[in-house]
Design a protein around this motif. Structure first.
Motif, PDB file in Angstrom:
ATOM      1  N   THR A  75      54.143  -3.381   5.747  1.00 46.47           N
ATOM      2  CA  THR A  75      54.848  -2.164   5.348  1.00 46.47           C
ATOM      3  C   THR A  75      54.802  -1.094   6.433  1.00 46.47           C
ATOM      4  O   THR A  75      55.237   0.026   6.201  1.00 46.47           O
ATOM      5  N   ASN A  76      54.265  -1.430   7.603  1.00 47.83           N
ATOM      6  CA  ASN A  76      54.144  -0.508   8.740  1.00 47.83           C
ATOM      7  C   ASN A  76      53.330   0.749   8.404  1.00 47.83           C
ATOM      8  O   ASN A  76      53.623   1.827   8.879  1.00 47.83           O
ATOM      9  N   ARG A  77      52.310   0.601   7.583  1.00 50.53           N
ATOM     10  CA  ARG A  77      51.436   1.724   7.246  1.00 50.53           C
ATOM     11  C   ARG A  77      50.039   1.539   7.812  1.00 50.53           C
ATOM     12  O   ARG A  77      49.115   2.215   7.414  1.00 50.53           O
ATOM     13  N   ASN A  78      49.892   0.613   8.722  1.00 50.47           N
ATOM     14  CA  ASN A  78      48.564   0.347   9.274  1.00 50.47           C
ATOM     15  C   ASN A  78      48.170   1.421  10.281  1.00 50.47           C
ATOM     16  O   ASN A  78      48.994   1.941  11.017  1.00 50.47           O
ATOM     17  N   THR A  79      46.889   1.784  10.265  1.00 46.49           N
ATOM     18  CA  THR A  79      46.392   2.774  11.214  1.00 46.49           C
ATOM     19  C   THR A  79      45.211   2.235  12.008  1.00 46.49           C
ATOM     20  O   THR A  79      44.951   2.710  13.102  1.00 46.49           O
ATOM     21  N   GLY A  80      44.514   1.255  11.497  1.00 47.09           N
ATOM     22  CA  GLY A  80      43.303   0.791  12.160  1.00 47.09           C
ATOM     23  C   GLY A  80      43.447  -0.579  12.778  1.00 47.09           C
ATOM     24  O   GLY A  80      42.440  -1.238  13.055  1.00 47.09           O
ATOM     25  N   PHE A  81      44.658  -1.047  12.992  1.00 45.19           N
ATOM     26  CA  PHE A  81      44.849  -2.391  13.521  1.00 45.19           C
ATOM     27  C   PHE A  81      45.929  -2.343  14.590  1.00 45.19           C
ATOM     28  O   PHE A  81      47.048  -1.914  14.326  1.00 45.19           O
ATOM     29  N   MET A  82      45.593  -2.738  15.819  1.00 46.05           N
ATOM     30  CA  MET A  82      46.549  -2.709  16.921  1.00 46.05           C
ATOM     31  C   MET A  82      46.978  -4.137  17.249  1.00 46.05           C
ATOM     32  O   MET A  82      46.143  -5.035  17.331  1.00 46.05           O
ATOM     33  N   TYR A  83      48.256  -4.339  17.445  1.00 45.96           N
ATOM     34  CA  TYR A  83      48.765  -5.638  17.859  1.00 45.96           C
ATOM     35  C   TYR A  83      50.012  -5.409  18.708  1.00 45.96           C
ATOM     36  O   TYR A  83      50.729  -4.434  18.520  1.00 45.96           O
ATOM     37  N   PRO A  84      50.282  -6.301  19.650  1.00 42.23           N
ATOM     38  CA  PRO A  84      51.446  -6.107  20.523  1.00 42.23           C
ATOM     39  C   PRO A  84      52.757  -6.358  19.773  1.00 42.23           C
ATOM     40  O   PRO A  84      52.861  -7.299  18.994  1.00 42.23           O
ATOM     41  N   LEU A  85      53.718  -5.513  20.011  1.00 42.48           N
ATOM     42  CA  LEU A  85      55.041  -5.713  19.438  1.00 42.48           C
ATOM     43  C   LEU A  85      55.819  -6.683  20.318  1.00 42.48           C
ATOM     44  O   LEU A  85      55.491  -6.897  21.485  1.00 42.48           O
TER      45      LEU A  85
END
Length: 59
Positions: free
Chosen positions: A40-50
């Motif tokens: 849902t694109n509400r993540n704040t604590g997880f980084m991943y490459p687009l």
């Protein structure tokens, strides 16, 4: 000569299993929550490459 070991009580065995299962259930709940937030694109604590950033790195 080896001495026989004392039998572990059912209460202690069940308590250990319950703790193990509770920890596993908590981790599963956190993983599911993280997956939902990423979708849902509400993540704040997880980084991943687009996908766009990954393509730029290859060029």
């Amino acid at each position: 000569m080896a001495a026989p070991k004392k039998k572990t009580s059912k209460q202690k065995t069940r308590s250990r299993k319950a703790t193990w299962k509770r920890k596993a259930a908590l981790q599963a709940e956190r993983a599911l929550s993280l997956g939902k937030s990423i979708l849902t694109n509400r993540n704040t604590g997880f980084m991943y490459p687009l996908a766009d950033e990954a393509d730029e790195d290859e060029e």
